[in-house]
Write a protein that holds these residues in place. Structure first.
Motif, mmCIF file in Angstrom:
data_model
loop_
_atom_site.group_PDB
_atom_site.id
_atom_site.type_symbol
_atom_site.label_atom_id
_atom_site.label_comp_id
_atom_site.label_asym_id
_atom_site.label_seq_id
_atom_site.Cartn_x
_atom_site.Cartn_y
_atom_site.Cartn_z
ATOM 1 N N ILE A 1 132.315 97.600 15.388
ATOM 2 C CA ILE A 1 131.470 96.672 16.143
ATOM 3 C C ILE A 1 132.032 96.571 17.560
ATOM 4 O O ILE A 1 133.216 96.323 17.738
ATOM 5 C CB ILE A 1 131.450 95.264 15.499
ATOM 6 C CG1 ILE A 1 131.046 95.341 14.017
ATOM 7 C CG2 ILE A 1 130.515 94.333 16.269
ATOM 8 C CD1 ILE A 1 131.251 94.045 13.259
ATOM 9 N N GLN A 2 131.194 96.763 18.537
ATOM 10 C CA GLN A 2 131.614 96.741 19.934
ATOM 11 C C GLN A 2 132.019 95.339 20.386
ATOM 12 O O GLN A 2 131.551 94.338 19.847
ATOM 13 C CB GLN A 2 130.491 97.261 20.841
ATOM 14 C CG GLN A 2 130.171 98.718 20.625
ATOM 15 C CD GLN A 2 131.382 99.606 20.865
ATOM 16 O OE1 GLN A 2 132.039 99.531 21.896
ATOM 17 N NE2 GLN A 2 131.700 100.434 19.881
ATOM 18 N N SER A 3 132.870 95.287 21.386
ATOM 19 C CA SER A 3 133.262 94.029 22.012
ATOM 20 C C SER A 3 132.029 93.356 22.615
ATOM 21 O O SER A 3 131.088 94.028 23.026
ATOM 22 C CB SER A 3 134.287 94.321 23.113
ATOM 23 O OG SER A 3 134.653 93.153 23.775
ATOM 24 N N PRO B 1 142.724 86.234 17.512
ATOM 25 C CA PRO B 1 141.400 86.500 16.946
ATOM 26 C C PRO B 1 140.710 87.715 17.564
ATOM 27 O O PRO B 1 141.026 88.113 18.676
ATOM 28 C CB PRO B 1 140.630 85.225 17.279
ATOM 29 C CG PRO B 1 141.230 84.781 18.567
ATOM 30 C CD PRO B 1 142.704 85.090 18.429
ATOM 31 N N ASN B 2 139.748 88.252 16.818
ATOM 32 C CA ASN B 2 138.908 89.323 17.365
ATOM 33 C C ASN B 2 137.500 88.796 17.685
ATOM 34 O O ASN B 2 136.662 89.543 18.187
ATOM 35 C CB ASN B 2 138.851 90.533 16.430
ATOM 36 C CG ASN B 2 138.437 90.188 15.018
ATOM 37 O OD1 ASN B 2 137.856 89.137 14.762
ATOM 38 N ND2 ASN B 2 138.750 91.074 14.081
ATOM 39 N N CYS B 3 137.258 87.515 17.393
ATOM 40 C CA CYS B 3 135.964 86.887 17.685
ATOM 41 C C CYS B 3 136.185 85.483 18.241
ATOM 42 O O CYS B 3 137.276 84.939 18.161
ATOM 43 C CB CYS B 3 135.116 86.792 16.422
ATOM 44 S SG CYS B 3 134.536 88.387 15.818
ATOM 45 N N GLN B 4 135.110 84.928 18.796
ATOM 46 C CA GLN B 4 135.148 83.550 19.256
ATOM 47 C C GLN B 4 133.886 82.833 18.793
ATOM 48 O O GLN B 4 132.839 83.452 18.603
ATOM 49 C CB GLN B 4 135.256 83.466 20.774
ATOM 50 C CG GLN B 4 134.081 84.043 21.531
ATOM 51 C CD GLN B 4 134.249 83.944 23.030
ATOM 52 O OE1 GLN B 4 134.975 83.098 23.517
ATOM 53 N NE2 GLN B 4 133.580 84.814 23.762
ATOM 54 N N LYS C 1 130.847 85.611 18.244
ATOM 55 C CA LYS C 1 130.764 86.745 19.156
ATOM 56 C C LYS C 1 132.108 87.472 19.182
ATOM 57 O O LYS C 1 133.161 86.836 19.207
ATOM 58 C CB LYS C 1 130.419 86.239 20.560
ATOM 59 C CG LYS C 1 130.063 87.304 21.548
ATOM 60 C CD LYS C 1 129.589 86.634 22.837
ATOM 61 C CE LYS C 1 129.043 87.628 23.813
ATOM 62 N NZ LYS C 1 128.573 86.980 25.035
ATOM 63 N N THR C 2 132.067 88.792 19.193
ATOM 64 C CA THR C 2 133.306 89.565 19.201
ATOM 65 C C THR C 2 133.985 89.491 20.562
ATOM 66 O O THR C 2 133.334 89.501 21.603
ATOM 67 C CB THR C 2 133.058 91.039 18.832
ATOM 68 O OG1 THR C 2 132.123 91.600 19.747
ATOM 69 C CG2 THR C 2 132.534 91.187 17.408
ATOM 70 N N LEU C 3 135.318 89.402 20.531
ATOM 71 C CA LEU C 3 136.134 89.415 21.743
ATOM 72 C C LEU C 3 136.640 90.820 22.051
ATOM 73 O O LEU C 3 136.922 91.149 23.199
ATOM 74 C CB LEU C 3 137.354 88.502 21.569
ATOM 75 C CG LEU C 3 137.105 87.011 21.525
ATOM 76 C CD1 LEU C 3 138.360 86.287 21.057
ATOM 77 C CD2 LEU C 3 136.682 86.525 22.895
ATOM 78 N N ASP D 1 138.233 95.777 9.374
ATOM 79 C CA ASP D 1 138.958 94.643 9.956
ATOM 80 C C ASP D 1 138.339 93.327 9.505
ATOM 81 O O ASP D 1 137.118 93.207 9.384
ATOM 82 C CB ASP D 1 138.913 94.678 11.489
ATOM 83 C CG ASP D 1 139.792 95.746 12.094
ATOM 84 O OD1 ASP D 1 140.578 96.388 11.358
ATOM 85 O OD2 ASP D 1 139.692 95.940 13.323
ATOM 86 N N GLU D 2 139.206 92.317 9.318
ATOM 87 C CA GLU D 2 138.717 90.980 9.014
ATOM 88 C C GLU D 2 138.280 90.285 10.302
ATOM 89 O O GLU D 2 138.932 90.396 11.334
ATOM 90 C CB GLU D 2 139.794 90.141 8.322
ATOM 91 C CG GLU D 2 139.279 88.776 7.933
ATOM 92 C CD GLU D 2 140.159 88.009 6.965
ATOM 93 O OE1 GLU D 2 139.749 86.903 6.571
ATOM 94 O OE2 GLU D 2 141.242 88.507 6.605
ATOM 95 N N ILE D 3 137.178 89.565 10.234
ATOM 96 C CA ILE D 3 136.663 88.786 11.363
ATOM 97 C C ILE D 3 137.453 87.483 11.429
ATOM 98 O O ILE D 3 137.512 86.732 10.451
ATOM 99 C CB ILE D 3 135.162 88.484 11.181
ATOM 100 C CG1 ILE D 3 134.355 89.776 11.067
ATOM 101 C CG2 ILE D 3 134.653 87.577 12.287
ATOM 102 C CD1 ILE D 3 134.409 90.677 12.266
ATOM 103 N N THR D 4 138.073 87.219 12.586
ATOM 104 C CA THR D 4 138.888 86.010 12.744
ATOM 105 C C THR D 4 138.538 85.286 14.034
ATOM 106 O O THR D 4 138.084 85.887 15.006
ATOM 107 C CB THR D 4 140.394 86.353 12.757
ATOM 108 O OG1 THR D 4 140.659 87.282 13.805
ATOM 109 C CG2 THR D 4 140.844 86.919 11.423
ATOM 110 N N VAL D 5 138.770 83.968 14.013
ATOM 111 C CA VAL D 5 138.513 83.089 15.148
ATOM 112 C C VAL D 5 139.699 82.133 15.268
ATOM 113 O O VAL D 5 140.249 81.702 14.256
ATOM 114 C CB VAL D 5 137.209 82.280 14.940
ATOM 115 C CG1 VAL D 5 137.009 81.245 16.031
ATOM 116 C CG2 VAL D 5 136.008 83.203 14.865
#
Length: 108
Positions: A35-37, A70-73, A84-86, A93-97
């Motif tokens: 997934i793109q930034s 995190p990789n998201c916000q 939204k991805t950072l 990968d696990e999605i984290t905030v």
């Protein structure tokens, strides 16, 4: 019957995500593809004062976990919180905030 075939089935998560066991905590959201930034993944919470903490949590909002890297916000926008991805999120990968000890503040 032809009209029924035209209806799209409800999907609680975007096709690029799945839920599975997390090493962080319980269950988590994981990418099933790269997934793109700066990609908006969807709505995680909807403002509604009738519910605990004044929000209804969606399927997307129920499974992302906390990380200090995190990789998201989570972005507050009107009466919604969106994910939204950072960074580029790689498949698997696990999605984290980073949501520990933060309060949601709407920007004017």
């Amino acid at each position: 019957m032809d009209n029924f075939k035209k209806l799209k089935a409800f999907k609680p998560l975007p096709s690029c995500l799945t839920i599975k066991d997390s090493l962080i905590h319980g269950l988590g959201l994981f990418a099933t593809e790269d997934i793109q930034s700066d990609t908006e993944l969807g709505i995680t919470h909807i403002k509604d004062n009738r519910f605990l903490h004044n929000y209804i949590r969606t399927s997307l909002g129920g499974f992302f976990n906390h990380s200090t890297t995190p990789n998201c916000q989570a972005i507050y926008e009107n009466d919604f919180i969106k994910l939204k991805t950072l960074t580029i999120v790689n498949s698997g990968d696990e999605i984290t905030v980073d949501y520990n000890l933060h309060e949601w503040v709407q920007e004017d």
